[in-house]
Motif scaffolding. Structure first.
Motif, PDB file in Angstrom:
ATOM      1  N   GLY A 139     -77.829 -22.897  51.516  1.00 17.92           N
ATOM      2  CA  GLY A 139     -79.271 -22.332  51.670  1.00 17.92           C
ATOM      3  C   GLY A 139     -79.330 -21.561  52.881  1.00 17.92           C
ATOM      4  O   GLY A 139     -80.066 -20.404  53.091  1.00 17.92           O
ATOM      5  N   PHE A 140     -78.948 -21.890  53.955  1.00 16.59           N
ATOM      6  CA  PHE A 140     -78.743 -21.217  55.190  1.00 16.59           C
ATOM      7  C   PHE A 140     -77.952 -19.817  54.991  1.00 16.59           C
ATOM      8  O   PHE A 140     -78.567 -18.894  55.613  1.00 16.59           O
ATOM      9  CB  PHE A 140     -78.207 -21.999  56.473  1.00 16.59           C
ATOM     10  N   GLU A 141     -76.719 -19.891  54.402  1.00 15.91           N
ATOM     11  CA  GLU A 141     -75.988 -18.883  54.139  1.00 15.91           C
ATOM     12  C   GLU A 141     -76.475 -17.641  53.498  1.00 15.91           C
ATOM     13  O   GLU A 141     -76.890 -16.531  53.770  1.00 15.91           O
ATOM     14  CB  GLU A 141     -74.721 -19.203  53.540  1.00 15.91           C
ATOM     15  N   SER A 142     -77.557 -18.137  52.445  1.00 13.86           N
ATOM     16  CA  SER A 142     -78.123 -17.046  51.558  1.00 13.86           C
ATOM     17  C   SER A 142     -79.454 -16.651  52.403  1.00 13.86           C
ATOM     18  O   SER A 142     -79.595 -15.373  52.006  1.00 13.86           O
ATOM     19  CB  SER A 142     -78.468 -17.646  50.267  1.00 13.86           C
ATOM     20  N   THR A 143     -80.056 -17.375  53.146  1.00 15.22           N
ATOM     21  CA  THR A 143     -81.122 -16.921  53.979  1.00 15.22           C
ATOM     22  C   THR A 143     -80.903 -15.859  55.107  1.00 15.22           C
ATOM     23  O   THR A 143     -81.544 -15.163  55.243  1.00 15.22           O
ATOM     24  CB  THR A 143     -81.969 -18.028  54.410  1.00 15.22           C
ATOM     25  N   VAL A 144     -79.568 -16.086  55.604  1.00 15.76           N
ATOM     26  CA  VAL A 144     -79.329 -15.590  56.713  1.00 15.76           C
ATOM     27  C   VAL A 144     -78.232 -14.226  56.367  1.00 15.76           C
ATOM     28  O   VAL A 144     -77.884 -13.505  57.193  1.00 15.76           O
ATOM     29  CB  VAL A 144     -78.709 -16.198  57.739  1.00 15.76           C
TER      30      VAL A 144
END
Length: 285
Positions: free
Chosen positions: A212-217
């Motif tokens: 989730g963090f990887e895709s958001t950032v």
């Protein structure tokens, strides 16, 4: 067919690869002020050979794919030297400043203002991807200012690449793209900054970062050299979107402070309809 790509990065390079597939007989030339980029593009087979602005006189297509501040300088220079049957298109993420820059040029009719809404967070010749534009939308601005036979020439190429065409005036384009692209990149950059700053004190924070963090950032990996001029050119629209975004963040923070979890639930539920919108977009593609 002679194609000239000025700025051989993700978009220009991907267009070159698609044109090679569609027109194997075409000769594709690269122009780039970064000599290592040019050499890399030739080595990778993205373009066939290097060229200069003097060579543009016999071009069939000229693709201007440089940072938007550079495009303001390069585009009039290109129009100065092309032949009457050349079609030039610029593919940047802002359109009003570009259209204004060539509004009174004698060869304005040879130019078509475009924005293919496609890409990744990567840059340079190695980022070029065959088939990048399949099913993607290409925004065309002020199409009526391009001579008809050259319009057809460009639109036939875009459609052959698999792009859907949408027509829009430059002001509307810049307003809408501020919401769906420019704001997204700012959010990613600032989320990345927030986490990096915290990571200085907590070394293991990235061990907990999931998909989730990887895709958001993800967009925070984008090139600052490309995005700073975009924010500069579309400053007024970006500031407006930021004001609305910051207001929504502040309201969410207030709800948390008040422990109003019913309101938080309702806020998130109301935004869940984004799934229907995105599903509709995928169906159209």
């Amino acid at each position: 067919m002679k194609i000239y790509v000025i700025g051989i990065g993700l978009i220009g390079g991907s267009m070159a690869l698609d044109i090679k597939t569609l027109h194997p007989e075409a000769k594709i030339y690269g122009i780039d002020n970064n000599e290592s980029h040019l050499a890399e593009a030739i080595a990778l087979g993205v373009v066939d050979a290097a060229a200069t602005f003097d060579d543009l006189v016999d071009a069939d297509f000229v693709i201007v794919s440089v940072p938007v501040d550079v495009a303001l300088i390069v585009l009039p220079k290109v129009l100065d030297v092309i032949g009457d049957n050349t079609i030039v298109f610029e593919v940047g993420s802002t359109k009003m400043p570009i259209c204004e820059a060539v509004a009174n040029h004698p060869k304005r009719r040879n130019f078509i203002a475009t924005h293919p809404i496609a890409g990744t967070e990567f840059s340079g010749p190695s980022a070029a991807i065959k088939g990048l534009f399949q099913g993607k939308t290409n925004i065309i601005c002020e199409v009526e200012k391009t001579t008809f036979k050259l319009q057809e020439k460009a639109l036939d190429l875009f459609k052959a690449m698999g792009m859907r065409i949408r027509y829009m005036d430059p002001k509307s384009h810049d307003k809408h793209i501020a919401y769906v692209s420019h704001l997204s990149h700012i959010s990613a950059f600032m989320l990345g900054k927030t986490v990096i700053n915290k990571e200085k004190d907590e070394q293991d924070i990235f061990d907990m970062a999931g998909s989730g963090f990887e895709s958001t950032v993800r967009l925070a990996k984008s090139s600052p050299a490309m995005w700073t001029p975009i924010f500069k050119q579309n400053r007024k629209q970006v500031v407006k979107t930021l004001e609305e975004y910051i207001s929504n963040l502040s309201k969410f923070k207030e709800l948390l402070e008040k422990e109003d979890y019913d309101a938080i639930y309702n806020e998130m539920q109301s935004v869940n309809k984004i799934k229907e919108i995105l599903n509709g977009m995928n169906v159209k593609k």
